[in-house]
Enzyme design. Sequence first.
Site, PDB file in Angstrom:
ATOM      1  N   ASP A 225       8.699   9.563   6.545  1.00 29.32           N
ATOM      2  CA  ASP A 225       8.494   9.740   5.456  1.00 29.32           C
ATOM      3  C   ASP A 225       7.043  10.547   5.401  1.00 29.32           C
ATOM      4  O   ASP A 225       6.098   9.419   6.352  1.00 29.32           O
ATOM      5  CB  ASP A 225       8.249   8.800   4.626  1.00 29.32           C
ATOM      6  CG  ASP A 225       7.958   9.113   3.468  1.00 29.32           C
ATOM      7  OD1 ASP A 225       7.273  10.087   3.085  1.00 29.32           O
ATOM      8  OD2 ASP A 225       8.386   7.817   2.075  1.00 29.32           O
TER       9      ASP A 225
ATOM     10  N   SER B 261       8.949   5.543  -4.788  1.00 26.22           N
ATOM     11  CA  SER B 261       8.265   5.851  -4.564  1.00 26.22           C
ATOM     12  C   SER B 261       7.476   5.894  -5.945  1.00 26.22           C
ATOM     13  O   SER B 261       6.841   4.786  -5.853  1.00 26.22           O
ATOM     14  CB  SER B 261       8.763   7.720  -4.809  1.00 26.22           C
ATOM     15  OG  SER B 261       7.455   8.847  -5.054  1.00 26.22           O
TER      16      SER B 261
ATOM     17  N   HIS C 289      11.022  10.933   2.690  1.00 25.84           N
ATOM     18  CA  HIS C 289      11.225  10.585   1.527  1.00 25.84           C
ATOM     19  C   HIS C 289      12.216  10.690   0.815  1.00 25.84           C
ATOM     20  O   HIS C 289      12.407   9.920   0.015  1.00 25.84           O
ATOM     21  CB  HIS C 289       9.533  11.527   1.187  1.00 25.84           C
ATOM     22  CG  HIS C 289       9.317  10.442   0.228  1.00 25.84           C
ATOM     23  ND1 HIS C 289       8.726   9.500  -0.271  1.00 25.84           N
ATOM     24  CD2 HIS C 289       8.767  11.103  -1.980  1.00 25.84           C
ATOM     25  CE1 HIS C 289       8.100   8.977  -1.163  1.00 25.84           C
ATOM     26  NE2 HIS C 289       8.657   9.892  -2.217  1.00 25.84           N
TER      27      HIS C 289
END
Length: 269
Positions: free
Chosen positions: A218, A149, A247
């Site tokens: 996501d 991320s 996610h």
Amino acid sequence: MKLLRRIAVSLLVLVVVLYAAAVGYMYVNQRALQYDAKGEVTPLAQTALVGAEEIAVPSGDGVVHGWYQAPRAGMPVIVYYKGNSGSFSREHERYEQFVADGYGFVAFDYRGFPASPGSISQAGILEDATTMFDWAAAKGFPLVIWGRSLGSGPSTYVASVRDAKALLLETPFLSAVTVAWERYPFLPVGLVMQDQFPVNEWIADVSEPVLVAHGTADVTIGVSNGERLYALVPNKDELWIEPGAGHSDLWARGIWSHAMPFFERAMTQ
């Protein structure tokens, strides 16, 4: 007609003032809006990492705190760059799995996140990321990089300026400003955003083999970010798109079963 014109002008002025206020608020508070740095730090003693040690490494004007464990003979160290939420320590189950399979690891909080005091900025995150890579490199083991991320930013940057065996990007963004624009297309984020993390530019200088992993569900960083980023990778290895994964789902969905053979392939190159 004059009254209607005055009303229209007044409404236009009001819209402009409100828009300017929104932009000003975003500019002044942008790092508070961009980063989610709150959370508890899990004590190392409460994990199954019996062979790991706590580390404190000077970086810039502060100290970065994290955990480290050496690998088994012939295995690499995973330099793990955390995501945006909370402390690195909350993902201790990942590190436990790394160690169980013979890998070493180093994981840490950037300055301004729960375990490492300081203020947050792109410059600070990149400095901490490079410092920790160099610290791990000094141990003498092969290094592979894993960025998750937010961590896709510093991990790609480090891979572009240092030599590792591999780069794994989990739910990466094309750039942070791309994500901001996708969320707020009505705001001039490209003009006011300070921490833009241009991964799409840094990736051009990454010579390591790259695996990109993303999920189709996501909603934090849309899957097209991973797909578009992978298209720019000079040394492609694998693009793994998991249907229906959000996610934070990829660990439970088996990313480790993709990461291990990827790292094994990279170690033979």
